[in-house]
Design a protein around this motif. Sequence first.
Motif, PDB file in Angstrom:
ATOM      1  N   THR A 198     -13.851  -9.128 -12.894  1.00 52.23           N
ATOM      2  CA  THR A 198     -13.633  -9.567 -11.516  1.00 52.23           C
ATOM      3  C   THR A 198     -13.634 -11.090 -11.440  1.00 52.23           C
ATOM      4  N   LYS A 209      -9.707  -7.687 -10.967  1.00 51.67           N
ATOM      5  CA  LYS A 209      -9.895  -7.634  -9.515  1.00 51.67           C
ATOM      6  C   LYS A 209     -10.113  -9.068  -9.034  1.00 51.67           C
ATOM      7  N   VAL A 267     -10.415  -7.886  -1.585  1.00 50.56           N
ATOM      8  CA  VAL A 267      -9.551  -7.777  -2.758  1.00 50.56           C
ATOM      9  C   VAL A 267      -8.163  -8.319  -2.400  1.00 50.56           C
TER      10      VAL A 267
END
Length: 303
Positions: free
Chosen positions: A53, A74, A280
């Motif tokens: 991430t 992500k 996101v």
Amino acid sequence: MSLVDRIVKLKKEKSAIILAHNYQRSEIQDIADYVGDSIELSRKAMEEKKAKTIVFSAVDFMAESAAILNPEKKVLLPTLGARCPMAQMLTVDEIKRWKTRYPLAPVVLYVNTLATAKAFCDICCTSANAVEVVASLDSDTVLFGPDRNLAEYVQRKTGKTVIPIPEWGFCPTHLLFQPEDVKILKVQHPEASVMVHPECTFEMQKTADFVGSTSQMCRYAKESSAKTLIVGTEEGILHRLKKENPTKKFVLAYEEAVCPTMKLNTLERLYTCLKEEKYVITVPQPIARQARKALDRMFEISR
Ligand code: 13P
Ligand code: SF4
């Protein structure tokens, strides 16, 4: 446990890294894994092998670029409404209109644009490589957007005809800087060196000893023999400048030069962002594919 400790813990648990722009709040810069300008942050995001991430503590277009360049990771933006006003100034319709008028001119877009706009350009650039990118093109006329001041800067540096699209695009924060303020500061600090961002007006750029991207300014400040530097860009950069140059003095050319969007990100929002894994950032496939080509072309020219 302090908020900072909780963020650090969550970061480890979620195998995340925090990339922060030079304009972020000091406390965010202090806990970020990397602080840099827009091209450095994009590069970091691409080079990152371990993290799953990426928390992009900056504004919308930077997180969008990270998502385009890292489809397998992500990418999170701590504040959903963190929109760079300049990036909203160039629409796809506007690009199409200019392309009709100048069908042979390549379209060069500053990364401060939305992904939908990038999908309609030939190549991207940042303030760190705009001159290099335009100079590399096999055309004496280019369409360049959305920052008019950067377009004019590139025109002066390359000698090419650089047509700003739209004709009036600007950064509201950098427009606050005025040469009159620099004149006054130069009286107070006669030995000072002046460095400004190319998003400032030409009049403002004329007062400067150095014009460059935020990280290029950080390098200039380190290498300069000047003990005092007058700074023509967003105030967040002062934190990094002071940290890296404890014996030098930095004076903002306009005290209120704050980018409200950059400042939307706070430690609290960073914590929520990591905990709830929001927001996101994704870019629809056909747009991402086209925009990626323009970003990749930029990286080929400017390594
Ligand atoms: P830099 O790429 O120089 O960090 O600039 C980004 C930006 O938004 C300047 O206002
Ligand atoms: Fe956009 Fe200007 Fe803020 Fe940079 S400083 S993010 S160009 S509004």
